[in-house]
Write an enzyme that holds these catalytic residues in place. Structure first.
Site, PDB file in Angstrom:
ATOM      1  N   MET A 105       0.837  -1.195   0.000  1.00 14.22           N
ATOM      2  CA  MET A 105       0.000   0.000   0.000  1.00 14.22           C
ATOM      3  C   MET A 105       0.874   1.248   0.000  1.00 14.22           C
ATOM      4  O   MET A 105       1.745   1.400   0.860  1.00 14.22           O
ATOM      5  CB  MET A 105      -0.890   0.024   1.243  1.00 14.22           C
ATOM      6  CG  MET A 105      -1.876  -1.121   1.345  1.00 14.22           C
ATOM      7  SD  MET A 105      -2.893  -1.011   2.841  1.00 14.22           S
ATOM      8  CE  MET A 105      -1.693  -1.482   4.097  1.00 14.22           C
ATOM      9  N   GLY A 193       1.312   4.044   4.850  1.00 12.96           N
ATOM     10  CA  GLY A 193       2.144   3.225   3.974  1.00 12.96           C
ATOM     11  C   GLY A 193       2.617   1.932   4.602  1.00 12.96           C
ATOM     12  O   GLY A 193       3.184   1.937   5.679  1.00 12.96           O
ATOM     13  N   SER A 194       2.369   0.796   3.944  1.00 11.34           N
ATOM     14  CA  SER A 194       2.685  -0.472   4.573  1.00 11.34           C
ATOM     15  C   SER A 194       2.360  -1.647   3.650  1.00 11.34           C
ATOM     16  O   SER A 194       2.236  -1.470   2.446  1.00 11.34           O
ATOM     17  CB  SER A 194       1.890  -0.597   5.883  1.00 11.34           C
ATOM     18  OG  SER A 194       0.590  -0.081   5.711  1.00 11.34           O
ATOM     19  N   ARG A 195       2.148  -2.847   4.233  1.00  9.93           N
ATOM     20  CA  ARG A 195       1.952  -4.051   3.426  1.00  9.93           C
ATOM     21  C   ARG A 195       1.076  -5.058   4.154  1.00  9.93           C
ATOM     22  O   ARG A 195       1.099  -5.147   5.368  1.00  9.93           O
ATOM     23  CB  ARG A 195       3.316  -4.676   3.125  1.00  9.93           C
ATOM     24  CG  ARG A 195       3.297  -5.736   2.038  1.00  9.93           C
ATOM     25  CD  ARG A 195       4.701  -6.196   1.755  1.00  9.93           C
ATOM     26  NE  ARG A 195       4.978  -7.517   2.278  1.00  9.93           N
ATOM     27  CZ  ARG A 195       6.197  -8.003   2.477  1.00  9.93           C
ATOM     28  NH1 ARG A 195       7.255  -7.262   2.234  1.00  9.93           N
ATOM     29  NH2 ARG A 195       6.372  -9.226   2.931  1.00  9.93           N
TER      30      ARG A 195
END
Length: 236
Positions: A105, A193-195
């Site tokens: 993301m 922001g990340s996954r």
């Protein structure tokens, strides 16, 4: 009969936002007001950032496919990696091989996360860690993360993991052991922001490809009852 729902202009200009967002919007707005008092151009910059903050926390409606045994994307973003791996050791799921589908993301994606399948949470483990770029493979083991195991309605075990990234500093997870979810239901979010990783059990191949754009709660990753081979994509 085909069901529909109406979307008005307000849904685009003033979307619903996650409860986590109101505090940040308030902080950004207060700073903007102070900057405007000090120097008007700075206030304009602050206003733009405040509007961005509001939209970062947007929480739009999603329509999840009404399909038995479906696995949907838990996050908006791009399929960054697909790999054959073991389940995270913290979840104690043995040595079985899973297919890990990683959805990255960016700061412009919706960050509300949704349950990938229907089932009951059987384990939940929070692991503090570092903040490497979430696009790196080592982020799955080294970064701050929230791990969740689920016994799906079909009887198969899957797991999914929220991973903090380079900018992300706060994982929000409402899921608890014993809690039941429908596919596409909200269970948390990650700020800035990340996954998200989804681990498919052996014999279940992903029906998405690297680089594919994902929509949380809507894009079908796989079907737990299907023996379909993994799909291939073509860049056009």
């Amino acid at each position: 009969m085909i069901k529909t729902f109406d979307i008005s202009w307000k849904d685009y200009l003033l979307p619903n936002i996650h409860r986590e967002g109101w505090r940040f919007v308030g902080i950004f707005a207060a700073i903007t007001a102070l900057l405007a008092i000090l120097w008007e151009p700075l206030g304009c910059i602050g206003l733009v950032i405040t509007v961005w903050c509001y939209y970062f926390f947007r929480d739009p409606q999603r329509v999840t496919p009404d399909i038995d045994n479906v696995v949907v994307s838990p996050a908006d973003g791009i399929v960054q990696m697909i790999a054959k791996v073991k389940a995270p050791e913290e979840l104690n799921m043995g040595d079985a091989t899973f297919t890990r589908v990683s959805v990255f993301m960016s700061v412009f994606n919706v960050h509300v996360n949704r349950a990938p399948a229907e089932g009951k949470i059987t384990n939940a483990v929070y692991v503090p860690g570092k903040f490497f770029n979430a696009t790196l493979d080592k982020a799955s083991k080294d970064n701050e993360r929230q791990l969740l195991a689920m016994k799906t309605k079909s009887g198969k075990d899957i797991c999914f993991v929220q991973i903090a990234g380079l900018v992300a500093r706060r994982i929000v997870c409402d899921a608890q052991i014993g809690q039941e979810y429908k596919a596409g239901e909200r269970f948390g979010m990650i700020r800035f922001g990340s996954r998200l990783d989804v681990y498919l059990p052996e014999g279940v191949e992903p029906q998405v490809v690297l680089g594919q754009t994902m929509v949380a709660g809507e894009t079908v990753i796989a079907n737990l009852a299907s023996e379909a081979k993994a799909v291939e994509g073509v860049i056009r």
